[in-house]
Design a protein around this motif. Structure first.
Motif, PDB file in Angstrom:
ATOM      1  N   PHE A 102      37.888  28.387  32.079  1.00 18.06           N
ATOM      2  CA  PHE A 102      37.695  27.919  33.440  1.00 18.06           C
ATOM      3  C   PHE A 102      37.770  26.230  33.916  1.00 18.06           C
ATOM      4  O   PHE A 102      38.665  25.944  34.682  1.00 18.06           O
ATOM      5  N   GLN A 103      36.874  25.675  33.151  1.00 19.08           N
ATOM      6  CA  GLN A 103      36.715  24.131  33.228  1.00 19.08           C
ATOM      7  C   GLN A 103      38.375  23.557  33.023  1.00 19.08           C
ATOM      8  O   GLN A 103      38.661  22.745  33.804  1.00 19.08           O
ATOM      9  N   TYR A 104      39.022  23.900  31.933  1.00 20.59           N
ATOM     10  CA  TYR A 104      40.324  23.536  31.783  1.00 20.59           C
ATOM     11  C   TYR A 104      41.286  23.629  32.726  1.00 20.59           C
ATOM     12  O   TYR A 104      42.046  22.924  33.510  1.00 20.59           O
ATOM     13  N   LEU A 105      41.323  24.984  33.094  1.00 25.01           N
ATOM     14  CA  LEU A 105      42.165  25.476  34.146  1.00 25.01           C
ATOM     15  C   LEU A 105      41.985  24.871  35.366  1.00 25.01           C
ATOM     16  O   LEU A 105      42.912  24.278  36.059  1.00 25.01           O
ATOM     17  N   ALA A 106      40.636  24.715  35.940  1.00 27.06           N
ATOM     18  CA  ALA A 106      40.403  23.875  36.979  1.00 27.06           C
ATOM     19  C   ALA A 106      40.785  22.257  37.006  1.00 27.06           C
ATOM     20  O   ALA A 106      41.138  21.939  38.003  1.00 27.06           O
TER      21      ALA A 106
END
Length: 292
Positions: free
Chosen positions: A211-215
């Motif tokens: 999620f951190q990568y995507l965000a």
């Protein structure tokens, strides 16, 4: 048809079409369980919609034998009163239903159940582009469109022509194709897609923080990207797949009429029927290790 160049875009409003790899053969042995992956995806889509109430998100599931729309925020929040958690919960259930239906179709087709089975990304990209074109025709102003592919399974060489057609269609429509690889190997097809369309290609090192990568990378709108230092692909695999055996090749023969690619010399093109002159053709296997 209205040209993409004549459209008026909203710089900070995004239309994101997410193509999700639901290949059960890949997820059966993946380091990240599919349920956790789906949780990361739902939180990412929710964050996109929270950034602006004008943002639009669509999810397309790509299975082994089929692909389908599983979520459309334009329909989900049409009334303006829908509960976010309830709506995304429905999307999760629809995703599960699609996976079961795709498994039944795969079993009925007699597809070999192994980790090398490819997902139908060519069909999913076509669905994404068709949806974006429908938005293009809906009015004079619309969000900036882009496609995000989340792939884990290997490329399907038999889909090479269809995927390349989708890539060039996206390039012509000025639609970047972003890629996030959640598997162990890179995708030559999506490397080319991101490079040609001006998208971002990334392979996260820690899937537990997906999620951190995507965000951090894929949630930013296209206007904001011009001010950010986003990941860049160090190398792009431009190898093609031959039309005769559907294998990835380093060197091959190209039809001068229709540009079909073959790993072996043929007197007649199997695609367009053109006959080639009888000249002495070199044996590619005997040549030194060169790319052509």
């Amino acid at each position: 048809m209205t040209s993409a160049h004549s459209k008026l875009y909203s710089d900070d409003v995004s239309l994101v079409v997410v193509v999700v790899d639901t290949n059960p053969f890949f997820w059966a042995g993946a380091a990240l369980p599919f349920a956790d992956f789906l949780s990361h995806l739902i939180h990412f889509v929710n964050s996109l919609l929270l950034l602006s109430n004008l943002n639009h998100a669509v999810i397309i599931a790509a299975g082994v034998s089929s692909c389908a729309y599983v979520f459309d925020s334009g329909n989900a929040y049409a009334g303006g009163t829908a509960d976010v958690a309830e709506t995304l919960g429905k999307a999760s259930r629809k995703m599960e239903e699609f996976i079961k239906q795709d498994a039944r179709e795969t079993a009925s087709n007699g597809t070999v159940a192994d980790g090398g089975a490819a997902s139908l990304f060519s069909g999913a990209l076509s669905l994404a582009l068709c949806y974006i074109q429908r938005i293009f025709r809906s009015g004079t102003r619309h969000p900036q469109p882009r496609i995000l592919c989340l792939q884990g399974s290997p490329d399907g060489p038999e889909q090479y022509v269809a995927v390349m057609n989708s890539i060039f269609s996206a390039q012509r429509s000025m639609v970047p194709i972003d890629t996030c690889i959640v598997g162990t190997q890179d995708s030559a097809f999506l490397q080319q897609a991101s490079y040609i369309t001006g998208g971002v290609y990334m392979k996260p090192q820690e899937l537990s923080g997906l999620f951190q990568y995507l965000a951090a990378v894929f949630a930013t709108d296209l206007h904001s990207r011009t001010f950010l230092r986003l990941p860049k692909t160090l190398g792009v695999d431009f190898r093609a797949s031959c039309f005769c055996h559907k294998k990835t090749i380093d060197m091959g023969y190209v039809c001068s009429v229709c540009l079909s690619i073959f790993c072996k010399y043929h007197k007649k093109c199997s695609t367009c029927g053109s006959e080639f002159s009888r000249v002495s053709m070199p044996d590619l296997n005997s040549l030194p290790d060169q790319r052509q």
